[in-house]
Design an enzyme around this catalytic site. Sequence first.
Site, PDB file in Angstrom:
ATOM      1  N   GLY A   1       1.921  27.974  -1.132  1.00 21.47           N
ATOM      2  CA  GLY A   1       3.318  28.373  -1.167  1.00 21.47           C
ATOM      3  C   GLY A   1       4.065  27.743  -2.328  1.00 21.47           C
ATOM      4  O   GLY A   1       3.639  26.733  -2.897  1.00 21.47           O
TER       5      GLY A   1
ATOM      6  N   LYS B   1       3.756  21.409   7.660  1.00 27.21           N
ATOM      7  CA  LYS B   1       4.440  21.931   6.472  1.00 27.21           C
ATOM      8  C   LYS B   1       5.407  20.874   5.932  1.00 27.21           C
ATOM      9  O   LYS B   1       6.250  20.358   6.681  1.00 27.21           O
ATOM     10  CB  LYS B   1       5.194  23.217   6.827  1.00 27.21           C
ATOM     11  CG  LYS B   1       4.308  24.291   7.444  1.00 27.21           C
ATOM     12  CD  LYS B   1       5.086  25.509   7.929  1.00 27.21           C
ATOM     13  CE  LYS B   1       5.621  26.336   6.810  1.00 27.21           C
ATOM     14  NZ  LYS B   1       6.155  27.645   7.299  1.00 27.21           N
TER      15      LYS B   1
ATOM     16  N   ASP C   1       7.982  29.645  16.218  1.00 32.25           N
ATOM     17  CA  ASP C   1       8.831  28.487  16.468  1.00 32.25           C
ATOM     18  C   ASP C   1       8.339  27.328  15.606  1.00 32.25           C
ATOM     19  O   ASP C   1       7.137  27.155  15.392  1.00 32.25           O
ATOM     20  CB  ASP C   1       8.758  28.104  17.948  1.00 32.25           C
ATOM     21  CG  ASP C   1       9.893  27.181  18.366  1.00 32.25           C
ATOM     22  OD1 ASP C   1      10.828  26.980  17.569  1.00 32.25           O
ATOM     23  OD2 ASP C   1       9.852  26.665  19.506  1.00 32.25           O
TER      24      ASP C   1
END
Length: 579
Positions: A326, A342, A377
């Site tokens: 990413g 993350k 979520d």
Amino acid sequence: MSEETPLSSPSPARIAYQILKGFEKSFRWYSRITNAARERFEQADWRAVQSAARERIAIYDQSLSEAVAEIYQSCHPHKQDLQFWRELKQHYLKQLDHHGQFELAETFFNSVIGRLFRHQKIDDEMMFVLPSRCYLPGQMRTNVVNSFDARGTIRSTLEAILSSYSFRLPYTNVERDLQNLERYLRDSFSKQELATIHKVEILQSVFYRNKAAYLMGRMCTADKPIPFVIALMHDPKGGLCVDTLLTDRHDLSVLFGFARSYFMVDTQHPAEVVAFLQELLPNKKHFELYIALGYYKHGKTVFYRNFLQHLQHSDDQFEAAPGIKGLVMAVFHLPSYGVVFKVIKDEFAESKKITREHVKDCYRLVKMSDRVGRMADTHEYMNFRLPRHRISDTLLEELQEVAASSLEMTEQEVIIKHLYIERKMTPLNLYLDQETDPDKVAAAIEDLGLCIKQIAAANIFPGDMLHKNFGITLHGRVIFYDYDEVCYMNQRNFRTLPRSDDPYALDTLSVAPDDVFPEQFEHFIVGKRHLKELLKAKHPELMDPIWWQKIQQEMAGGLIKDVLPYPAAKQFRRRYPPD
């Protein structure tokens, strides 16, 4: 007057009492919001439903701030020694004897200690890193479950169930609903199977979410329990109706999926409710069920305990997660565990005109929104500790290169100052590259388009819709999980591309930062030509600016769309249309 003041001689017992009172105040507040779900449902006040969901998420941090402020009025926390905190924990533990929500109270205590020390002291002597005791399922079962004798006729059992869960809003046609329920059971099970059902157990608390109410239970047989979930909704005539009956464990699993909003379930015995649900859904972990019920902070605690236990019984190393790297997040995983981690990068690519705070705001927006089963979520952690020897050299080098400001290193640990954790899925781009069954590929593309449409129906524009930002679950369901460009629908201007014979016309097109051209979506959602054609054939509306403008208008007008957590074909009005 004594020379000693509360600040010079703080009492661990007194502060333990303050913390518990802070928890109980928070839980009462939480329960008031939850308890009002029935009235909101009866009045079809869907705006209030959404507001209540946001408020209930926010109250925990507000209550925590109040509890911490009160402690600072009583003592200087950072001047107390370890013995003080040991005594504080022991005094708190004594207060939890026979407490109906002891496990939630432990998490609140952890949150207080975490806030006081900025999550830098994760120590079982000071807090409940491990639970103080195990909960024994069944001890409060009669307080949370209604039991219905099913040895008579199917009809009499169904009548008893519906009459036990009364609402101020009457059923439009209860006779039709009873007939549909009975017909469904006779269509779905043989006479022999139905004959083995000796009782039906249903949780006393009704489960509310979005525009539906659920009676959550099971049919008990000599062999194994069968899910029994009645979904209630408003019908077009303004009354109540039974929308469907779910008896398949897969449907129940999707109902409790990680991309769903939290249920409103009014109970004083959450541990017993979770134990009952665990028996229905043995593949769901305890932390997933607590989160589904709205106790997401305690769910984080249970997850962390589960994670520590997994580390003790595994030896694989953390490594970069599969998929395209990413531009905003560094993403990694432990191959043997079902989540991804993350971390926001220190710097973003030139194409990302955003800030770190903007990314946090986007993740917060999704947390506070109805995720309609299409947005994963996320759970936010501060100072999350990982054993250094379990992190691969390649991953550690990458994290030091792209997210150094989020790392703190010791000889034994790598501490990540700010971290998001999400459920692990197969990145959709990898799935489409590897899947050889054309029917499964077509189904995934169709569900991708449906996913984007349903997110829009929740008043959210996904922003970056490259298929690498979507995952696919084991059930073949497409879920969005990259939120750094999400926004509300009214924050974008959906425009039609100008028509011109001049090949350079687009180069001179005036484009504002908020302009979006849906006709270009086909060029970047999926890359390969045959996938583009599939997407255009299944969902041509996505490439039509007028469709997006219509959704904008509907959202601006206050429309809240239905996004069912089960296939529309399962609705009784479709399965058994009136003659």
